[in-house]
Design a protein around this motif. Structure first.
Motif, PDB file in Angstrom:
ATOM      1  N   LYS A   1     -20.410 112.347  86.721  1.00  0.00           N
ATOM      2  CA  LYS A   1     -19.780 113.670  86.702  1.00  0.00           C
ATOM      3  C   LYS A   1     -19.790 114.297  88.089  1.00  0.00           C
ATOM      4  CE  LYS A   1     -22.126 115.297  83.144  1.00  0.00           C
ATOM      5  NZ  LYS A   1     -22.606 116.131  82.035  1.00  0.00           N
ATOM      6  N   PHE A   2     -20.901 114.116  88.822  1.00  0.00           N
ATOM      7  CA  PHE A   2     -21.000 114.674  90.171  1.00  0.00           C
ATOM      8  C   PHE A   2     -19.921 114.094  91.081  1.00  0.00           C
ATOM      9  CE2 PHE A   2     -22.908 116.618  93.765  1.00  0.00           C
ATOM     10  CZ  PHE A   2     -22.845 115.702  94.803  1.00  0.00           C
ATOM     11  N   LEU A   3     -19.600 112.823  90.898  1.00  0.00           N
ATOM     12  CA  LEU A   3     -18.571 112.172  91.711  1.00  0.00           C
ATOM     13  C   LEU A   3     -17.157 112.610  91.322  1.00  0.00           C
ATOM     14  CD1 LEU A   3     -20.038 108.547  91.828  1.00  0.00           C
ATOM     15  CD2 LEU A   3     -19.959 110.222  93.690  1.00  0.00           C
ATOM     16  N   GLY A   4     -17.054 113.421  90.274  1.00  0.00           N
ATOM     17  CA  GLY A   4     -15.745 113.924  89.857  1.00  0.00           C
ATOM     18  C   GLY A   4     -14.964 112.941  89.006  1.00  0.00           C
TER      19      GLY A   4
ATOM     20  N   ASP B   1     -14.158 111.841  80.102  1.00  0.00           N
ATOM     21  CA  ASP B   1     -13.854 111.092  78.880  1.00  0.00           C
ATOM     22  C   ASP B   1     -13.895 109.579  79.102  1.00  0.00           C
ATOM     23  OD1 ASP B   1     -10.183 111.292  78.875  1.00  0.00           O
ATOM     24  OD2 ASP B   1     -11.613 111.008  80.494  1.00  0.00           O
ATOM     25  N   ALA B   2     -14.442 109.147  80.243  1.00  0.00           N
ATOM     26  CA  ALA B   2     -14.527 107.720  80.546  1.00  0.00           C
ATOM     27  C   ALA B   2     -15.460 107.017  79.558  1.00  0.00           C
ATOM     28  CB  ALA B   2     -15.037 107.510  81.968  1.00  0.00           C
ATOM     29  N   THR B   3     -15.103 105.795  79.234  1.00  0.00           N
ATOM     30  CA  THR B   3     -15.944 104.991  78.343  1.00  0.00           C
ATOM     31  C   THR B   3     -16.998 104.262  79.166  1.00  0.00           C
ATOM     32  OG1 THR B   3     -14.555 103.025  78.556  1.00  0.00           O
ATOM     33  CG2 THR B   3     -13.963 104.623  76.805  1.00  0.00           C
ATOM     34  N   ARG B   4     -17.972 103.685  78.480  1.00  0.00           N
ATOM     35  CA  ARG B   4     -18.979 102.881  79.188  1.00  0.00           C
ATOM     36  C   ARG B   4     -18.315 101.708  79.911  1.00  0.00           C
ATOM     37  NH1 ARG B   4     -24.648 103.408  77.864  1.00  0.00           N
ATOM     38  NH2 ARG B   4     -24.874 105.133  76.443  1.00  0.00           N
TER      39      ARG B   4
ATOM     40  N   GLN C   1     -33.436 107.095  80.552  1.00  0.00           N
ATOM     41  CA  GLN C   1     -33.334 108.066  81.649  1.00  0.00           C
ATOM     42  C   GLN C   1     -32.331 107.578  82.690  1.00  0.00           C
ATOM     43  OE1 GLN C   1     -34.445 111.017  82.014  1.00  0.00           O
ATOM     44  NE2 GLN C   1     -36.181 111.241  80.650  1.00  0.00           N
ATOM     45  N   MET C   2     -32.284 106.268  82.914  1.00  0.00           N
ATOM     46  CA  MET C   2     -31.368 105.708  83.907  1.00  0.00           C
ATOM     47  C   MET C   2     -29.916 105.945  83.481  1.00  0.00           C
ATOM     48  SD  MET C   2     -31.219 104.242  86.767  1.00  0.00           S
ATOM     49  CE  MET C   2     -32.444 103.087  87.241  1.00  0.00           C
ATOM     50  N   GLU C   3     -29.628 105.715  82.208  1.00  0.00           N
ATOM     51  CA  GLU C   3     -28.273 105.967  81.715  1.00  0.00           C
ATOM     52  C   GLU C   3     -27.912 107.446  81.865  1.00  0.00           C
ATOM     53  OE1 GLU C   3     -27.535 102.813  78.115  1.00  0.00           O
ATOM     54  OE2 GLU C   3     -29.000 104.415  77.801  1.00  0.00           O
ATOM     55  N   TYR C   4     -28.848 108.290  81.554  1.00  0.00           N
ATOM     56  CA  TYR C   4     -28.622 109.728  81.657  1.00  0.00           C
ATOM     57  C   TYR C   4     -28.317 110.113  83.103  1.00  0.00           C
ATOM     58  CZ  TYR C   4     -29.377 114.706  81.260  1.00  0.00           C
ATOM     59  OH  TYR C   4     -29.213 116.054  81.302  1.00  0.00           O
ATOM     60  N   LYS C   5     -29.116 109.610  84.058  1.00  0.00           N
ATOM     61  CA  LYS C   5     -28.889 109.907  85.471  1.00  0.00           C
ATOM     62  C   LYS C   5     -27.542 109.346  85.928  1.00  0.00           C
ATOM     63  CE  LYS C   5     -32.405 112.274  86.729  1.00  0.00           C
ATOM     64  NZ  LYS C   5     -32.197 113.692  86.992  1.00  0.00           N
ATOM     65  N   PHE C   6     -27.169 108.158  85.427  1.00  0.00           N
ATOM     66  CA  PHE C   6     -25.885 107.579  85.800  1.00  0.00           C
ATOM     67  C   PHE C   6     -24.742 108.481  85.346  1.00  0.00           C
ATOM     68  CE2 PHE C   6     -23.033 104.424  87.201  1.00  0.00           C
ATOM     69  CZ  PHE C   6     -21.966 104.463  86.323  1.00  0.00           C
ATOM     70  N   ILE C   7     -24.818 108.984  84.126  1.00  0.00           N
ATOM     71  CA  ILE C   7     -23.764 109.864  83.607  1.00  0.00           C
ATOM     72  C   ILE C   7     -23.694 111.146  84.438  1.00  0.00           C
ATOM     73  CG2 ILE C   7     -23.094 111.297  81.622  1.00  0.00           C
ATOM     74  CD1 ILE C   7     -24.197 108.964  79.859  1.00  0.00           C
TER      75      ILE C   7
END
Length: 176
Positions: A151-154, A158-161, A141-147
């Motif tokens: 995206k919210f930060l613009g 296509d960024a990698t981990r 869930q943490m990874e999902y929220k980070f992604i």
């Protein structure tokens, strides 16, 4: 009276608006009707639509098992009945690519105890049915929220981990 066909009379504008999801099919039989109306007519009748384009547009065939199909049906019923979303809005959300975000917003406007039982929780876990996100089970869930925050930060989608990790490491401890 219906302004389109002049064949049907209604007791009020409210009744006319509520009946439109059914009447549109006889009122405008030779005009294209958005698939969201097929969806509304079917799910408010307690079934998933048979129309192939509607099934494609609203990802109905991505729900694999019976439980997911039932939850999907309940989700759309909740949107139309409980949350007051109309087919025109739903169509707009889909064509503008914001279906998942707007469904989330619609549910989040409800007080937490009124978020239509398990349907919203199911939706949050199964957003991969609606877009190209991976199933939540394959990431924390943490990874999902980070992604989502990324995206919210613009930041580039296509960024990698490694790109994301480098960005986080460049932040001050307070920013992390």
């Amino acid at each position: 009276r219906c302004a389109g066909c002049h064949k049907v009379r209604y007791c009020s504008k409210t009744c006319q608006r509520e009946h439109w999801i059914y009447h549109i099919f006889s009122c405008k039989p030779h005009q294209p009707i958005p698939t969201s109306y097929y969806l509304a007519r079917s799910v408010l009748g307690g079934r998933l639509p048979d129309d192939p384009q509607t099934r494609l547009d609203y990802n109905l065939d991505k729900a694999i098992d019976g439980r997911d199909k039932t939850q999907l049906l309940c989700l759309y019923v909740a949107l139309f009945r409980r949350l007051g979303v109309n087919p025109k809005q739903l169509h707009s959300w889909r064509v503008h690519g914001v279906l998942v975000d707007e469904i989330t917003n619609a549910f989040e406007r409800l007080p937490p105890g009124e978020q239509v039982g398990t349907v919203f929780q199911w939706f949050l876990r199964n957003q991969h049915i609606f877009d190209d996100r991976p199933p939540v089970d394959t990431m924390t869930q943490m990874e999902y929220k980070f992604i989502e925050t990324w995206k919210f930060l613009g930041k580039p989608s296509d960024a990698t981990r490694a790109d994301m990790s480098a960005f986080v490491e460049s932040l001050s401890p307070e920013g992390q």
